[in-house]
Design a protein around this motif. Sequence first.
Motif, PDB file in Angstrom:
ATOM      1  N   LYS A   1       0.875  -1.163  -0.107  1.00  0.00           N
ATOM      2  CA  LYS A   1      -0.008   0.097  -0.043  1.00  0.00           C
ATOM      3  C   LYS A   1       0.900   1.239  -0.015  1.00  0.00           C
ATOM      4  O   LYS A   1       0.415   2.261  -0.414  1.00  0.00           O
ATOM      5  CB  LYS A   1      -1.044   0.301   1.276  1.00  0.00           C
ATOM      6  N   SER A   2       2.047   1.179   0.490  1.00  0.00           N
ATOM      7  CA  SER A   2       2.855   2.398   0.701  1.00  0.00           C
ATOM      8  C   SER A   2       3.453   2.843  -0.883  1.00  0.00           C
ATOM      9  O   SER A   2       3.913   3.815  -1.042  1.00  0.00           O
ATOM     10  CB  SER A   2       4.019   2.432   1.751  1.00  0.00           C
ATOM     11  N   LEU A   3       3.319   1.818  -1.746  1.00  0.00           N
ATOM     12  CA  LEU A   3       4.107   1.819  -3.080  1.00  0.00           C
ATOM     13  C   LEU A   3       3.606   3.177  -3.832  1.00  0.00           C
ATOM     14  O   LEU A   3       4.080   3.889  -4.351  1.00  0.00           O
ATOM     15  CB  LEU A   3       4.246   0.682  -3.651  1.00  0.00           C
ATOM     16  N   GLY A   4       2.189   3.089  -3.582  1.00  0.00           N
ATOM     17  CA  GLY A   4       1.489   4.028  -4.327  1.00  0.00           C
ATOM     18  C   GLY A   4       1.319   5.448  -3.735  1.00  0.00           C
ATOM     19  O   GLY A   4       0.524   6.408  -4.286  1.00  0.00           O
ATOM     20  N   LYS A   5       1.794   5.702  -2.672  1.00  0.00           N
ATOM     21  CA  LYS A   5       1.640   6.806  -1.654  1.00  0.00           C
ATOM     22  C   LYS A   5       2.054   7.881  -2.684  1.00  0.00           C
ATOM     23  O   LYS A   5       2.963   8.134  -3.214  1.00  0.00           O
ATOM     24  CB  LYS A   5       2.345   6.879  -0.439  1.00  0.00           C
ATOM     25  N   ASP A   6       1.161   9.118  -2.618  1.00  0.00           N
ATOM     26  CA  ASP A   6       1.179  10.232  -3.566  1.00  0.00           C
ATOM     27  C   ASP A   6       1.441  10.228  -4.970  1.00  0.00           C
ATOM     28  O   ASP A   6       1.828  10.875  -5.714  1.00  0.00           O
ATOM     29  CB  ASP A   6       2.561  10.957  -2.901  1.00  0.00           C
ATOM     30  N   LYS A   7       0.976   8.861  -5.374  1.00  0.00           N
ATOM     31  CA  LYS A   7       0.787   8.611  -6.848  1.00  0.00           C
ATOM     32  C   LYS A   7      -0.753   8.637  -7.218  1.00  0.00           C
ATOM     33  O   LYS A   7      -1.635   8.198  -6.280  1.00  0.00           O
ATOM     34  CB  LYS A   7       1.322   7.353  -7.328  1.00  0.00           C
TER      35      LYS A   7
END
Length: 312
Positions: free
Chosen positions: A31-37
Amino acid sequence: MKHYLSINDIKDLEAAVAEAIELKKDPVKFKSLGKDKTVCLLFFNNSLRTRLSTQKAAINLGMEVMVMNFGSEGWQLEFEDGTVMNQGKAEHIKEAAQVVSQYCDIVAIRAFAGLENKALDEAEVVLNGFKKYANVPVVNMESSVGHPLQALADAITLEEFGSKDRPKVVLSWAPHPRALPHAVANSFVEMMKLQDADFVITHPKGYELNPEITNGCQIEYDQDKAMENADFVYVKNWSSYSDYGKVISQDPNWMLTQAQLGTAKFMHCLPVRRNVVVADVVLDSDQSLVVEQANNRTYSAQIVLKKILESL
């Protein structure tokens, strides 16, 4: 992965399928991979599974999602270079794609074939227009000639429900009251050519798919013969390729019945017309995998988005 336009953009299909199956155990692990994307989903055509599953996949990866139904909400786009835009089209793909790129990190496109001009459809003007002028990765959510997210979901389903090292998989044409595009069938064939399987395509004469795509595949015009000892039967309608976009036969005998299916598993991308494409008794049986296929659409999209995010 820079773009996902075809199933062949996956370097190792077997590894991607295994990763997707593992991801199903903990969908929010990354879930952190797409943070702010942000992913922008542009729909030039209707959708149910593709829209919802791709949104869900992006949410699982922590991404923000923007959705636009371009056909009803956006300006009509011009794709030809050098055209004098003095008719109905108000915006050119050159500006539109660059503008969209400023608002997102990935853009996903859904734009069907018109089934009137083969050369125009095969040029993939919408998908390739965005690929050419956008400054972000492009994902194919079904184009004129391919549906690689569905094909990846189908590969996941085959792996999950297969019981043999080399299963027999049949792709069968079925009747339909409308002329339908070749995208799902094309991508399924391309995916199966990457598998170790006994793969057979069956359809009435005149419904041959693009020979460049089916090159090397076994084609059987006798549906019953093709179905013999099948482990999976994937049913799909498509219009004529040689007599492009035309419905040349609606033979109801090609509707899949329980007798034809035998002990095989039934697959279809949905939506499906009951008692036209397939009999109720098949669709409602334990042999039907259509709901599982639809569920795997989330994980096919999630694997694709994950690989693109990892390359940004």
